[in-house]
Design a protein around this motif. Structure first.
Motif, PDB file in Angstrom:
ATOM      1  N   VAL A 102       0.871  -1.172   0.000  1.00  0.00           N
ATOM      2  CA  VAL A 102       0.000   0.000   0.000  1.00  0.00           C
ATOM      3  C   VAL A 102       0.914   1.229   0.000  1.00  0.00           C
ATOM      4  CG1 VAL A 102      -1.704   1.297   1.327  1.00  0.00           C
ATOM      5  CG2 VAL A 102      -1.872  -1.195   1.170  1.00  0.00           C
ATOM      6  N   PRO A 103       0.723   2.155  -0.941  1.00  0.00           N
ATOM      7  CA  PRO A 103       1.621   3.298  -1.071  1.00  0.00           C
ATOM      8  C   PRO A 103       1.363   4.400  -0.037  1.00  0.00           C
ATOM      9  CG  PRO A 103      -0.085   3.455  -2.728  1.00  0.00           C
ATOM     10  CD  PRO A 103      -0.309   2.154  -1.993  1.00  0.00           C
ATOM     11  N   ALA A 104       1.548   4.040   1.218  1.00  0.00           N
ATOM     12  CA  ALA A 104       1.360   5.009   2.313  1.00  0.00           C
ATOM     13  C   ALA A 104       2.151   4.512   3.516  1.00  0.00           C
ATOM     14  CB  ALA A 104      -0.115   5.139   2.666  1.00  0.00           C
ATOM     15  N   ALA A 105       2.453   5.422   4.416  1.00  0.00           N
ATOM     16  CA  ALA A 105       3.168   5.072   5.642  1.00  0.00           C
ATOM     17  C   ALA A 105       2.273   4.217   6.549  1.00  0.00           C
ATOM     18  CB  ALA A 105       3.575   6.343   6.386  1.00  0.00           C
ATOM     19  N   PRO A 106       2.876   3.341   7.350  1.00  0.00           N
ATOM     20  CA  PRO A 106       2.086   2.495   8.244  1.00  0.00           C
ATOM     21  C   PRO A 106       1.132   3.279   9.142  1.00  0.00           C
ATOM     22  CG  PRO A 106       4.353   1.723   8.203  1.00  0.00           C
ATOM     23  CD  PRO A 106       4.309   3.021   7.435  1.00  0.00           C
ATOM     24  N   ASP A 107       1.547   4.435   9.649  1.00  0.00           N
ATOM     25  CA  ASP A 107       0.673   5.214  10.529  1.00  0.00           C
ATOM     26  C   ASP A 107      -0.594   5.664   9.812  1.00  0.00           C
ATOM     27  OD1 ASP A 107       2.379   4.892  12.670  1.00  0.00           O
ATOM     28  OD2 ASP A 107       3.329   6.854  12.434  1.00  0.00           O
ATOM     29  N   ALA A 108      -0.468   6.044   8.541  1.00  0.00           N
ATOM     30  CA  ALA A 108      -1.637   6.484   7.774  1.00  0.00           C
ATOM     31  C   ALA A 108      -2.576   5.311   7.500  1.00  0.00           C
ATOM     32  CB  ALA A 108      -1.198   7.134   6.460  1.00  0.00           C
ATOM     33  N   VAL A 109      -2.010   4.161   7.149  1.00  0.00           N
ATOM     34  CA  VAL A 109      -2.830   2.970   6.891  1.00  0.00           C
ATOM     35  C   VAL A 109      -3.534   2.544   8.175  1.00  0.00           C
ATOM     36  CG1 VAL A 109      -2.807   0.552   6.162  1.00  0.00           C
ATOM     37  CG2 VAL A 109      -1.332   2.219   4.998  1.00  0.00           C
ATOM     38  N   PHE A 110      -2.786   2.515   9.263  1.00  0.00           N
ATOM     39  CA  PHE A 110      -3.357   2.118  10.548  1.00  0.00           C
ATOM     40  C   PHE A 110      -4.489   3.055  10.952  1.00  0.00           C
ATOM     41  CE2 PHE A 110      -3.797   1.787  15.096  1.00  0.00           C
ATOM     42  CZ  PHE A 110      -3.681   0.417  15.324  1.00  0.00           C
ATOM     43  N   ASP A 111      -4.289   4.348  10.754  1.00  0.00           N
ATOM     44  CA  ASP A 111      -5.324   5.314  11.124  1.00  0.00           C
ATOM     45  C   ASP A 111      -6.619   5.038  10.364  1.00  0.00           C
ATOM     46  OD1 ASP A 111      -6.024   7.707  12.706  1.00  0.00           O
ATOM     47  OD2 ASP A 111      -6.282   8.610  10.720  1.00  0.00           O
ATOM     48  N   LEU A 112      -6.514   4.710   9.095  1.00  0.00           N
ATOM     49  CA  LEU A 112      -7.707   4.382   8.320  1.00  0.00           C
ATOM     50  C   LEU A 112      -8.370   3.124   8.879  1.00  0.00           C
ATOM     51  CD1 LEU A 112      -8.347   4.595   4.594  1.00  0.00           C
ATOM     52  CD2 LEU A 112      -8.789   2.451   5.760  1.00  0.00           C
ATOM     53  N   LEU A 113      -7.592   2.083   9.135  1.00  0.00           N
ATOM     54  CA  LEU A 113      -8.146   0.828   9.647  1.00  0.00           C
ATOM     55  C   LEU A 113      -8.768   0.993  11.028  1.00  0.00           C
ATOM     56  CD1 LEU A 113      -5.264  -1.560   8.544  1.00  0.00           C
ATOM     57  CD2 LEU A 113      -7.540  -1.384   7.509  1.00  0.00           C
ATOM     58  N   ALA A 114      -8.255   1.920  11.814  1.00  0.00           N
ATOM     59  CA  ALA A 114      -8.750   2.135  13.167  1.00  0.00           C
ATOM     60  C   ALA A 114     -10.017   2.982  13.203  1.00  0.00           C
ATOM     61  CB  ALA A 114      -7.659   2.790  14.026  1.00  0.00           C
ATOM     62  N   ARG A 115     -10.495   3.422  12.062  1.00  0.00           N
ATOM     63  CA  ARG A 115     -11.720   4.242  11.996  1.00  0.00           C
ATOM     64  C   ARG A 115     -12.847   3.413  11.363  1.00  0.00           C
ATOM     65  NH1 ARG A 115     -10.551   9.226  13.492  1.00  0.00           N
ATOM     66  NH2 ARG A 115      -8.352   9.831  13.448  1.00  0.00           N
ATOM     67  N   PRO A 116     -13.773   2.922  12.190  1.00  0.00           N
ATOM     68  CA  PRO A 116     -14.871   2.101  11.651  1.00  0.00           C
ATOM     69  C   PRO A 116     -15.640   2.773  10.516  1.00  0.00           C
ATOM     70  CG  PRO A 116     -14.841   1.964  14.039  1.00  0.00           C
ATOM     71  CD  PRO A 116     -13.835   3.030  13.650  1.00  0.00           C
ATOM     72  N   SER A 117     -15.737   4.088  10.526  1.00  0.00           N
ATOM     73  CA  SER A 117     -16.462   4.789   9.462  1.00  0.00           C
ATOM     74  C   SER A 117     -15.814   4.594   8.096  1.00  0.00           C
ATOM     75  CB  SER A 117     -16.566   6.280   9.771  1.00  0.00           C
ATOM     76  OG  SER A 117     -15.271   6.868   9.796  1.00  0.00           O
ATOM     77  N   MET A 118     -14.560   4.159   8.065  1.00  0.00           N
ATOM     78  CA  MET A 118     -13.859   3.942   6.797  1.00  0.00           C
ATOM     79  C   MET A 118     -13.935   2.493   6.309  1.00  0.00           C
ATOM     80  SD  MET A 118     -12.911   6.874   5.838  1.00  0.00           S
ATOM     81  CE  MET A 118     -11.854   6.450   4.462  1.00  0.00           C
ATOM     82  N   HIS A 119     -14.449   1.596   7.124  1.00  0.00           N
ATOM     83  CA  HIS A 119     -14.461   0.184   6.746  1.00  0.00           C
ATOM     84  C   HIS A 119     -15.294  -0.084   5.495  1.00  0.00           C
ATOM     85  CE1 HIS A 119     -13.130  -1.320  11.003  1.00  0.00           C
ATOM     86  NE2 HIS A 119     -12.291  -0.441  10.468  1.00  0.00           N
ATOM     87  N   SER A 120     -16.407   0.612   5.344  1.00  0.00           N
ATOM     88  CA  SER A 120     -17.227   0.391   4.152  1.00  0.00           C
ATOM     89  C   SER A 120     -16.534   0.894   2.888  1.00  0.00           C
ATOM     90  CB  SER A 120     -18.596   1.057   4.308  1.00  0.00           C
ATOM     91  OG  SER A 120     -18.452   2.462   4.421  1.00  0.00           O
ATOM     92  N   VAL A 121     -15.656   1.862   3.029  1.00  0.00           N
ATOM     93  CA  VAL A 121     -14.937   2.423   1.880  1.00  0.00           C
ATOM     94  C   VAL A 121     -13.972   1.405   1.279  1.00  0.00           C
ATOM     95  CG1 VAL A 121     -13.282   4.210   1.182  1.00  0.00           C
ATOM     96  CG2 VAL A 121     -15.152   4.783   2.743  1.00  0.00           C
ATOM     97  N   ILE A 122     -13.371   0.588   2.124  1.00  0.00           N
ATOM     98  CA  ILE A 122     -12.367  -0.366   1.639  1.00  0.00           C
ATOM     99  C   ILE A 122     -12.865  -1.804   1.574  1.00  0.00           C
ATOM    100  CG2 ILE A 122     -10.429   1.063   2.370  1.00  0.00           C
ATOM    101  CD1 ILE A 122     -10.133  -0.990   4.759  1.00  0.00           C
ATOM    102  N   ASP A 123     -14.080  -2.070   2.011  1.00  0.00           N
ATOM    103  CA  ASP A 123     -14.607  -3.434   2.039  1.00  0.00           C
ATOM    104  C   ASP A 123     -14.695  -4.036   0.649  1.00  0.00           C
ATOM    105  OD1 ASP A 123     -16.036  -5.816   2.861  1.00  0.00           O
ATOM    106  OD2 ASP A 123     -17.849  -4.813   2.136  1.00  0.00           O
ATOM    107  N   GLY A 124     -14.058  -5.161   0.462  1.00  0.00           N
ATOM    108  CA  GLY A 124     -14.081  -5.845  -0.827  1.00  0.00           C
ATOM    109  C   GLY A 124     -15.162  -6.899  -0.948  1.00  0.00           C
ATOM    110  N   SER A 125     -15.865  -7.184   0.135  1.00  0.00           N
ATOM    111  CA  SER A 125     -16.889  -8.226   0.115  1.00  0.00           C
ATOM    112  C   SER A 125     -18.257  -7.698  -0.296  1.00  0.00           C
ATOM    113  CB  SER A 125     -17.017  -8.874   1.502  1.00  0.00           C
ATOM    114  OG  SER A 125     -17.610  -7.971   2.421  1.00  0.00           O
ATOM    115  N   GLY A 126     -18.449  -6.384  -0.171  1.00  0.00           N
ATOM    116  CA  GLY A 126     -19.746  -5.799  -0.466  1.00  0.00           C
ATOM    117  C   GLY A 126     -20.761  -5.982   0.648  1.00  0.00           C
TER     118      GLY A 126
END
Length: 145
Positions: free
Chosen positions: A13-37
């Motif tokens: 993933v072309p981002a620093a670990p802290d930025a990726v972790f911050d996204l994963l730690a925010r439940p409001s972002m889970h639907s944005v990256i969900d690949g299962s639909g």
């Protein structure tokens, strides 16, 4: 021999670990990256950002809408985050800094689930590899923009 109850995929993933972790730690972002639909939205009464032991709810849809409650079971800022729901399986993300960004490993871990054979019977273990790959693709795409 691979264990069908531990499904793991990784991607750069072309981002620093802290930025990726911050996204994963925010439940409001889970639907944005969900690949299962299946992930629709975070329930508003939960935390904006996850922490060790936090519980959070998600609105889901797999044929019919439903809600699920999760508990954070692993948390190492910038490196590891995982949560489990009543089904007992764990969703885990492992982050490793590498040249060009972060190697993100996503895991679905049902090794400790008592009646895990049901996941095979219902096709969950067959669907998850592709769903995880789609999630990682969306995660990488989120940071590529």
């Amino acid at each position: 021999m691979t264990n069908p109850y531990l499904i793991s995929r990784d991607r750069l993933v072309p981002a620093a670990p802290d930025a990726v972790f911050d996204l994963l730690a925010r439940p409001s972002m889970h639907s944005v990256i969900d690949g299962s639909g299946t992930v629709r939205d975070a329930q508003p009464q939960g935390p904006a950002r996850l922490a060790p032991g936090a519980t959070f709810g998600m609105d889901m849809k797999m044929g019919v809408p439903y809600k699920i409650s999760n508990t954070v079971t692993e948390f190492e800022e910038g490196r590891r985050i995982a949560w489990r729901h009543m089904g007992g399986h764990v969703w885990r993300y492992l982050l490793e800094p590498v040249d060009g960004g972060t190697l993100v490993t996503e895991q679905w871990d049902a090794r400790a689930v008592r009646h895990r054979v049901m996941y095979r019977i219902t096709g969950v273990t067959r669907r998850h590899p592709a769903n995880i790959e789609q999630t990682l693709e969306k995660l990488a795409g989120h940071f590529a923009n």
